[in-house]
Design an enzyme around this catalytic site. Structure first.
Site, PDB file in Angstrom:
ATOM      1  CG  HIS A  48       0.469  -9.470  -2.761  1.00  0.00           C
ATOM      2  ND1 HIS A  48       0.312  -8.118  -3.418  1.00  0.00           N
ATOM      3  CD2 HIS A  48      -0.411  -9.696  -1.921  1.00  0.00           C
ATOM      4  CE1 HIS A  48      -0.621  -7.336  -2.504  1.00  0.00           C
ATOM      5  NE2 HIS A  48      -1.014  -8.463  -1.536  1.00  0.00           N
ATOM      6  CG  HIS A  68      -7.343  -3.429  -2.120  1.00  0.00           C
ATOM      7  ND1 HIS A  68      -6.988  -2.508  -1.341  1.00  0.00           N
ATOM      8  CD2 HIS A  68      -6.620  -4.580  -2.138  1.00  0.00           C
ATOM      9  CE1 HIS A  68      -5.813  -2.795  -0.902  1.00  0.00           C
ATOM     10  NE2 HIS A  68      -5.580  -3.940  -0.847  1.00  0.00           N
ATOM     11  CG  HIS A  77      -2.030  -1.215   1.059  1.00  0.00           C
ATOM     12  ND1 HIS A  77      -2.776  -1.530   2.283  1.00  0.00           N
ATOM     13  CD2 HIS A  77      -2.209  -2.217   0.427  1.00  0.00           C
ATOM     14  CE1 HIS A  77      -3.736  -2.394   2.009  1.00  0.00           C
ATOM     15  NE2 HIS A  77      -3.260  -2.882   0.869  1.00  0.00           N
ATOM     16  CG  ASP A 102      -3.088  -4.966  -3.350  1.00  0.00           C
ATOM     17  OD1 ASP A 102      -2.722  -4.312  -2.570  1.00  0.00           O
ATOM     18  OD2 ASP A 102      -3.783  -6.111  -2.801  1.00  0.00           O
TER      19      ASP A 102
END
Length: 306
Positions: A262, A235, A78, A239
């Site tokens: 991720h 979101h 973030h 990311d």
């Protein structure tokens, strides 16, 4: 030109997974420093951890950086997204422990702090990474790819069985402060069953209904519901920007993610740099700068941020 912060800024909260108090200070840095984390609680080994794709350790649910001495910093995505979204290229980030504070679960608190601190130019030219060949990584139903483009675009698609999320798809050109206006206040999200499983395994101990969007079937359990009807996919795009920032420079390319997370985004960066001719370093012209995140953002833009 390269940029850094005008002054230092500090934020405090709790780590999402550890639940422990966490404090982070973003400091100005010199040209060509890049983004570097420093663990202020580490004294007997190397405390500096570079924010780079090749310093990433694959762990579930967050992005963790680790140096050659084993010093690590978790949940960096973030703050990395905030720096990239505001066009900050150099910073020394001091962290009081092993995890960056989750704050409200989005990048908005970092964005507000950085904009208020100010961003200044340095006396050094900026180089950017131009994607020259399409590179794709597939892992089961998840996939991510980078395609050539003259700016940065993020295209993301997700699908969950829970009706509160369902199928969501969004594409966004990241120029003209789009990150601040469209993505930065979107919070991390999860299903109630996942919260119970994570906490039983010692994770998400700092998670609350205020710093994450928790859903259960068709119900949003977090007070006030979602900030956007498609907050979850926004979101995921946030990311992705934070994880792409670990390339070490702004990227000129189109990122396409489908159920990506991720780990697969990091694998994509590794594939990009391992593929001959897939990427090249080019000087950032004035015209190119106008197509990158962060240009023209001011304090007035924060009025629209939750």
């Amino acid at each position: 030109m390269q940029t850094t912060l005008k002054t230092s800024v500090t934020l405090a909260g709790a780590g999402l997974h550890s639940g422990r108090p966490a404090r982070i200070t973003l400091n100005p840095a010199t040209e060509d420093s890049g983004i570097v984390f420093r663990r202020t609680d580490v004294t007997e080994k190397d405390a500096l951890v570079p924010a780079r794709w090749d310093a990433t350790e694959h762990v579930p649910l967050c992005t963790r950086l680790v140096n050659a001495s084993g010093t690590s910093v978790s949940t960096v995505e973030h703050v990395m997204a905030a720096l990239a979204g505001l066009g900050v290229h150099n910073a020394l980030i001091e962290v009081s422990g092993p995890e960056v504070p989750i704050l409200d679960g989005s990048a908005a608190p970092f964005v507000k702090a950085i904009v208020k601190a100010g961003v200044r130019s340095l006396d050094a030219p900026l180089m950017v990474l131009k994607v020259c060949k399409t590179v794709e990584v597939v892992d089961g139903e998840a996939r991510a790819r980078l395609e050539p483009s003259d700016g940065l675009t993020i295209d993301f698609e997700i699908e969950f069985a829970d009706e509160a999320i369902g199928h969501q798809h969004r594409t966004l050109n990241m120029a003209n402060g789009a990150f601040v206006h469209e993505l930065c206040d979107s919070r991390t999200f999860c299903r109630r069953s996942e919260v119970e499983f994570m906490q039983s395994n010692g994770l998400a101990l700092g998670g609350t209904l205020e710093n994450a969007v928790v859903v259960d079937g068709s119900h949003v359990l977090s007070p006030g519901g979602m900030r956007h009807v498609d907050e979850p996919v926004r979101h995921k795009m946030l990311d992705a920007l934070g994880d792409l920032a670990l390339a070490g420079a702004p990227i000129l390319g189109r990122y396409v993610g489908n159920r990506a997370g991720h780990t697969i985004t990091n694998k994509l960066l590794r594939a990009l740099f391992a593929t001959p001719g897939a990427v090249e370093w080019v000087p950032c012209s004035y015209g190119t700068m106008q197509k990158l995140p962060g240009v023209g953002v001011s304090l007035a833009d924060l009025d629209a941020v939750a």
